[in-house]
Design a protein around this motif. Structure first.
Motif, PDB file in Angstrom:
ATOM      1  N   LYS A 187       2.478  -6.361  10.314  1.00 16.57           N
ATOM      2  CA  LYS A 187       3.023  -5.006  10.394  1.00 16.57           C
ATOM      3  C   LYS A 187       3.307  -4.622  11.829  1.00 16.57           C
ATOM      4  O   LYS A 187       2.642  -5.073  12.753  1.00 16.57           O
ATOM      5  CB  LYS A 187       2.015  -4.032   9.788  1.00 16.57           C
ATOM      6  N   ALA A 244       0.438   2.537   5.565  1.00 16.51           N
ATOM      7  CA  ALA A 244       1.134   2.435   4.286  1.00 16.51           C
ATOM      8  C   ALA A 244       2.417   1.626   4.403  1.00 16.51           C
ATOM      9  O   ALA A 244       3.004   1.507   5.472  1.00 16.51           O
ATOM     10  CB  ALA A 244       1.445   3.826   3.763  1.00 16.51           C
ATOM     11  N   ASP A 245       2.826   1.037   3.279  1.00 11.88           N
ATOM     12  CA  ASP A 245       4.077   0.279   3.238  1.00 11.88           C
ATOM     13  C   ASP A 245       5.156   1.006   2.468  1.00 11.88           C
ATOM     14  O   ASP A 245       6.328   0.913   2.778  1.00 11.88           O
ATOM     15  CB  ASP A 245       3.841  -1.072   2.566  1.00 11.88           C
ATOM     16  N   TRP A 275       0.850  -1.181   0.000  1.00  9.69           N
ATOM     17  CA  TRP A 275       0.000   0.000   0.000  1.00  9.69           C
ATOM     18  C   TRP A 275       0.885   1.229   0.000  1.00  9.69           C
ATOM     19  O   TRP A 275       1.877   1.286   0.714  1.00  9.69           O
ATOM     20  CB  TRP A 275      -0.910   0.018   1.231  1.00  9.69           C
ATOM     21  N   SER A 297     -12.611   1.762   1.469  1.00  9.05           N
ATOM     22  CA  SER A 297     -11.402   0.962   1.318  1.00  9.05           C
ATOM     23  C   SER A 297     -10.323   1.746   0.599  1.00  9.05           C
ATOM     24  O   SER A 297      -9.148   1.566   0.822  1.00  9.05           O
ATOM     25  CB  SER A 297     -11.716  -0.315   0.558  1.00  9.05           C
ATOM     26  N   HIS A 298     -10.729   2.669  -0.266  1.00 12.00           N
ATOM     27  CA  HIS A 298      -9.748   3.512  -0.919  1.00 12.00           C
ATOM     28  C   HIS A 298      -9.719   4.854  -0.224  1.00 12.00           C
ATOM     29  O   HIS A 298     -10.645   5.217   0.470  1.00 12.00           O
ATOM     30  CB  HIS A 298     -10.104   3.709  -2.388  1.00 12.00           C
ATOM     31  N   LYS A 321      -0.655  -9.441   5.528  1.00  6.86           N
ATOM     32  CA  LYS A 321       0.365  -8.408   5.627  1.00  6.86           C
ATOM     33  C   LYS A 321       0.105  -7.500   6.825  1.00  6.86           C
ATOM     34  O   LYS A 321       1.009  -7.194   7.598  1.00  6.86           O
ATOM     35  CB  LYS A 321       0.394  -7.573   4.351  1.00  6.86           C
ATOM     36  N   ARG A 325     -13.736  -6.441  -5.446  1.00  4.14           N
ATOM     37  CA  ARG A 325     -12.671  -5.596  -6.000  1.00  4.14           C
ATOM     38  C   ARG A 325     -12.458  -5.877  -7.480  1.00  4.14           C
ATOM     39  O   ARG A 325     -12.197  -4.980  -8.268  1.00  4.14           O
ATOM     40  CB  ARG A 325     -11.383  -5.800  -5.215  1.00  4.14           C
ATOM     41  N   VAL A 364      -2.542   0.005  -3.393  1.00  4.45           N
ATOM     42  CA  VAL A 364      -3.672   0.863  -3.092  1.00  4.45           C
ATOM     43  C   VAL A 364      -3.102   2.175  -2.575  1.00  4.45           C
ATOM     44  O   VAL A 364      -2.177   2.170  -1.771  1.00  4.45           O
ATOM     45  CB  VAL A 364      -4.568   0.224  -2.011  1.00  4.45           C
TER      46      VAL A 364
END
Ligand code: SF4
Ligand code: SF4
Ligand code: SF4
Ligand code: SF4
Ligand code: SF4
Ligand code: SF4
Ligand code: SF4
Ligand code: SF4
Lengths: 152, 288, 376, 112
Positions: B56, A53-54, A13, B189-190, B52, B29, A45
């Motif tokens: 994190k 964010a990445d 992202w 989502s966005h 992911k 999506r 995204v």
């Protein structure tokens, strides 16, 4: 363990920040998200929230006012994170090399992992850059996992 | 023997929920992308995102937030399990309501103005869907004489023939639940909106993963309810739910974002009137 | 921060920062809204996030090197920036621009406008949450960018400006491609006409939002589509004799709101395509570049029309290879006072619509806005 | 009636507009401004290119008989190509690749 690395590679992202670019690269980043290049194919995204964010995409040469904002955004991003400098002026100041209020490249403020050339950097180059960034992300991810194992 | 199969089906329904819900998000999506003439992400993209996020580094804004995020997920899962147990409809609806409250409070518990406004709007979203759901449940009660889900199954005709207008209204519920425009006011989502990520702004790392999973399940929950209400056959019910899901995505792409007043207006006027008319017709013409 | 603003904070209004890093605005400007519930009470624009000091650098450089620096005042209107700079220097060095080059300039200037208006229409759609419209318009915008690349090799920065003319030419086969591709764009954008003209939800979001009455627009010094949406036919292209020869007439809408400003831009897309086609037809043959090695001397002002409004270059030359002053006045700077007056009294969800309706571009605006050290 | 409906359904059934880059690489257009290179057999070290370059991406070092070019500073404006009397600079249509470091490309005159 490998699953985590794979998931990370599949879901980068991005957060976009403009540190005084001319807009050329910004609109090309947006163009990379739109139908012709559709970066969402890679799970990219545009998230707009540093905490989620990445990859931080930076355009523009950085100046004395926004360097604190930039540093802040970078610090707010959780590990593993990457920084991409998009465009010549983010890489080295380029055309703005002698402008009095620029720092000449964002690497003066935050560590940059991937430099993407081009003025404006084209969507193809940005996609190539992301591919490079992902290779680095894989390394980072593995290191992180090793560290976690040691910690246990 | 049939009882055992029935039992197994129910367990399967609960256990497969996260996978099916994730796939639904993936389909969503992909469909959205195709409507915008893009190729779109792979179908499994939501799972990658989730894994992911789990890995994190977490930034916890305050101590209560992870608990609330977990609460959001837990209550949604409880709601789904209660459907499997064929419990009381009202009970189920209010369990899931608590889940939403958890999310809103989690958003409120932080200092970020984006998050706070998002939380407020999440409450408004609840305010606009809950009456529809409750009214629908009352309709069910009117017809079957009970709030129990099992009574729906015991009823001779599928409810789709009796409550068609109420079914149509469920699209609104689905749109709001999926956080799709025109009603994606509390978060999307966005990041294409004025509140950045709205309620989701302050989540990161594993708390975000919890919330994300909770959101998939919430959509799945709404779709299960739709499937349940209107057909006794799982496959037909699923098909109906999927059609509504598709319509919701279509609506997302057809409309810009409206504000919360329009949302309340649509659900309280259009939604109410549709269901009420439906119920009145039933009572007057004694369809039952 | 003004004292007025601090006073309102004490009354416990919410202060809502919009930017500098915000997905609705690709560029960093910060608008600090003071909100009473969701109603906007006060707006304080905070600038300086992209300030680079281009005007100063333009004085340090050899004047010939500045063309591409001026293009990079901004990437979206790049060609017009470069062109205006070239015209200023041509003025100061008495360089005659060949006729053909003038037409070429019109073509690329309109290509820039096309690209920019499509970009804006998409971004606007995105800002109001109309993602499919955004994607659709940006998909079709790629045709223009590819066309740019076919002639100039770049998608965004054309880099075809030169003092005394142009660096590239459009030959017959390219002209054919221009016509063909522009027709394609026209068709594709035409399809979206009902969305802009008729779609109920779209109109609901924009109509009556951010009203800028005619006299207010004049008083606040609004420019470009912002003022044309308020019923005043102000367009710098009417000053350009070449444009006049193509009988150009500004697009004007009377309703003074965000909707009018949107429609001005939407109609200008078709107008630009028409202008390019006409220019391609009427372009005379001949040389495209007239070199002149004189050093600029004297002062002059050139006004051109950017996609967002009037652009002014003021340059002082002193007879050496360096200029003693370069001053650029850009449309967004002129429109910000209007923006602030439009915003007050509206509600939070209207912010993206209204802010976008002036098409704020910070990149070029922030060469001259005075930078104050931010407290905290 | 929502006006986008027709378009959206059309998009849904037609092929997406996406070019599957980098798996599919479209032919570069002949005009594309790609990487630069110096032909040092032609270069007479006149430094014209260095002088015109608006972003100081070129350094010509006549004593050391070489040209240093920074692709991560270059705008690809091609003023250097246009201004080189010896036509020593040429471009390809391949875009400069991104990298982990800012490369500096050195072109040297071969010593006889
Ligand atoms: S690299 Fe060039 S196009 Fe990109 S932001 Fe900088 S000056 Fe603009
Ligand atoms: S505005 Fe200030 S910093 Fe910028 S160029 Fe002028 S004097 Fe320098
Ligand atoms: S500051 Fe300069 S541009 Fe602004 S009004 Fe005064 S003279 Fe005009
Ligand atoms: S108005 Fe906007 S697009 Fe045009 S030059 Fe200025 S910043 Fe760039
Ligand atoms: S305010 Fe100061 S800097 Fe500006 S013109 Fe006057 S004296 Fe000069
Ligand atoms: S202008 Fe040409 S000949 Fe002169 S130094 Fe540059 S490359 Fe060499
Ligand atoms: S660059 Fe021109 S003016 Fe300067 S020394 Fe060389 S020949 Fe003379
Ligand atoms: S292309 Fe332009 S920026 Fe690049 S080296 Fe040549 S003159 Fe310099």
């Amino acid at each position: 363990m490998k699953l985590m690395t794979k998931a990370r590679l599949k879901s980068p992202w991005v957060l976009h920040f403009d540190t005084g670019s001319c807009n050329g690269c910004d609109i090309e980043i947006l163009a990379a998200l739109t139908p012709k290049f559709d970066a969402e194919r890679f799970g990219i995204v545009n998230i707009g929230d540093p905490k989620q964010a990445d990859i931080l995409l930076i355009t523009g040469p950085a100046n004395h006012r926004n360097k604190t904002v930039l540093k802040n955004l970078y610090d707010q991003m959780p590990e593993p994170k990457l920084v991409m400098a998009i465009g010549e002026c983010a890489c080295s100041g380029a055309i703005f090399h002698n402008c009095p209020n620029t720092l000449g490249g964002v690497d003066k403020v935050v560590p940059v992992d991937v430099y993407v050339p081009g003025c404006a950097a084209r969507p193809e180059q940005i996609v190539d850059g992301v591919v490079l960034a992902l290779q680095k992300l894989a390394e980072k991810s593995e290191q992180l996992e090793k560290k976690e194992k040691k910690g246990e | 023997m049939t009882q055992e199969i029935d039992m197994a089906l129910r367990v399967l329904y609960v256990l497969s929920a996260p996978i099916l819900a994730g796939l639904l998000t993936g389909i969503d999506r992909k469909l959205t992308a195709r409507m915008q003439s893009r190729m779109g992400p792979p179908l499994l993209q939501p799972f990658y995102d989730l894994i992911k996020l789990w890995g994190k580094e977490p930034f916890i804004t305050n101590n209560i937030q992870p608990t609330l995020a977990f609460g959001y997920l837990a209550f949604t899962v409880t709601g789904i399990s209660l459907i499997a147990l064929q419990e009381d409809l009202l009970f189920i609806l209010y369990t899931v309501l608590i889940a939403d409250v958890c999310l809103a409070v989690a958003a409120y518990s932080t200092k970020s103005p984006y998050s706070n406004l998002g939380g407020k709007r999440e409450l408004l979203a609840m305010l606009s869907i809950e009456p529809i759901m409750v009214l629908t449940a009352i309709g069910v009660h009117l017809i079957t004489g009970s709030f129990q889900i099992s009574s729906i199954f015991a009823y001779p005709t599928p409810l789709i023939f009796i409550l068609p207008a109420a079914l149509a209204v469920q699209v609104i519920v689905l749109v709001i639940d999926m956080k799709k425009s025109p009603f994606d006011i509390s978060g999307s989502s966005h990041a294409h909106q004025s509140l950045v990520r709205g309620v989701y702004t302050e989540f990161s790392g594993y708390t975000q993963a919890l919330v994300e999973l909770g959101h998939w399940l919430k959509v799945y929950f709404t779709m299960s309810l739709i499937a349940l209400f209107w057909a006794q056959n799982f496959l037909i019910g699923g098909a109906i739910a999927f059609v509504l899901f598709f319509v919701a995505i279509l609506i997302d792409n057809l409309y810009p974002r409206l504000d919360w007043k329009d949302m309340l207006k649509t659900s309280w006027t259009f939604g109410f009137i549709m269901i009420l008319v439906n119920l009145i017709v039933i009572v007057v013409f004694k369809v039952i | 921060m003004s004292s007025h603003n601090t006073a309102t904070i004490q009354k416990e209004y919410t202060v809502f920062p919009f930017g500098p890093q915000h997905p609705v605005l690709p560029e960093p400007i910060q608008l600090r809204f003071t909100l009473d519930e969701e109603k906007i009470v006060d707006v304080v624009p905070q600038l300086g996030y992209v300030h680079r000091g281009i005007e100063r650098a333009a004085e340090l450089n050899d004047y010939k090197r500045n063309i591409y620096l001026c293009e990079r005042v901004c990437g979206i209107c790049n060609y017009i920036h470069g062109m205006t700079y070239c015209r200023v220097i041509e003025d100061l060095t008495d360089t005659e621009v060949p006729e053909r080059a003038k037409y070429l300039r019109i073509i690329w200037q309109e290509m820039g406008r096309l690209q920019s208006h499509l970009l804006w229409l998409g971004l606007f759609a995105d800002a109001i949450g109309f993602e499919s419209l955004f994607m659709q318009i940006w998909r079709d915008r790629e045709i223009i960018l590819t066309l740019n690349e076919k002639t100039n090799g770049h998608r965004i920065h054309l880099s075809t400006n030169a003092i005394g003319g142009a660096r590239k030419d459009i030959d017959a086969s390219l002209a054919k491609e221009y016509r063909k591709d522009l027709e394609l764009v026209r068709e594709k954008i035409k399809v979206l006409e009902p969305v802009f003209y008729k779609d109920k939800s779209f109109r609901q979001l924009t109509e009556g939002k951010g009203i800028l009455p005619k006299n207010q627009a004049n008083f606040m010094g609004a420019v470009g589509p912002t003022i044309r949406g308020s019923g005043i036919p102000q367009d710098m292209r009417t000053l350009d004799p070449t444009c006049k020869a193509l009988d150009f007439k500004p697009v004007v809408y009377e309703s003074c709101d965000s909707y009018a400003r949107t429609l001005v831009r939407f109609d200008e897309v078709f107008q630009s395509i028409e202008l390019i086609n006409k220019a391609l037809d009427q372009m005379p043959d001949g040389p495209i570049l007239n070199k002149n090695e004189k050093f600029p001397e004297g002062t002059t002002i050139v006004r051109t029309e950017q996609p967002r409004g009037e652009l002014i270059y003021y340059v002082e030359g002193n007879g050496t290879n360096k200029l003693s002053r370069v001053k650029i006045r850009t449309p967004t700077g002129a429109n910000i006072p209007s923006l602030v007056s439009m915003l007050i009294g509206h509600e939070l969800p209207d912010i993206p619509v209204i802010v976008h309706s002036i098409d704020p571009c910070i990149s070029c605006t922030e060469r001259y806005v005075q930078v104050k050290k931010e407290a905290s | 009636m929502p006006e986008m409906l027709k378009e959206i359904l059309k998009n849904l059934v037609s092929k997406p507009a996406t070019v599957n880059y980098p798996f599919v690489k479209p032919e570069p257009l002949p005009a594309t401004r790609g990487a630069l290179s110096w032909d040092m057999d032609r270069c007479d070290q006149c430094q014209d290119c260095e002088r015109v370059c608006p972003s100081m991406a070129i350094k010509v070092l006549p004593e050391e008989k070489r040209v240093e070019y920074q692709p991560f500073k270059c705008l690809f404006c091609f003023l250097c190509i246009d201004n080189c009397m010896q036509q020593a600079i040429s471009n390809s249509t391949t875009l400069t690749a991104p990298g982990y470091e800012k490369r500096v490309e050195v072109f040297e005159i071969k010593k006889q």
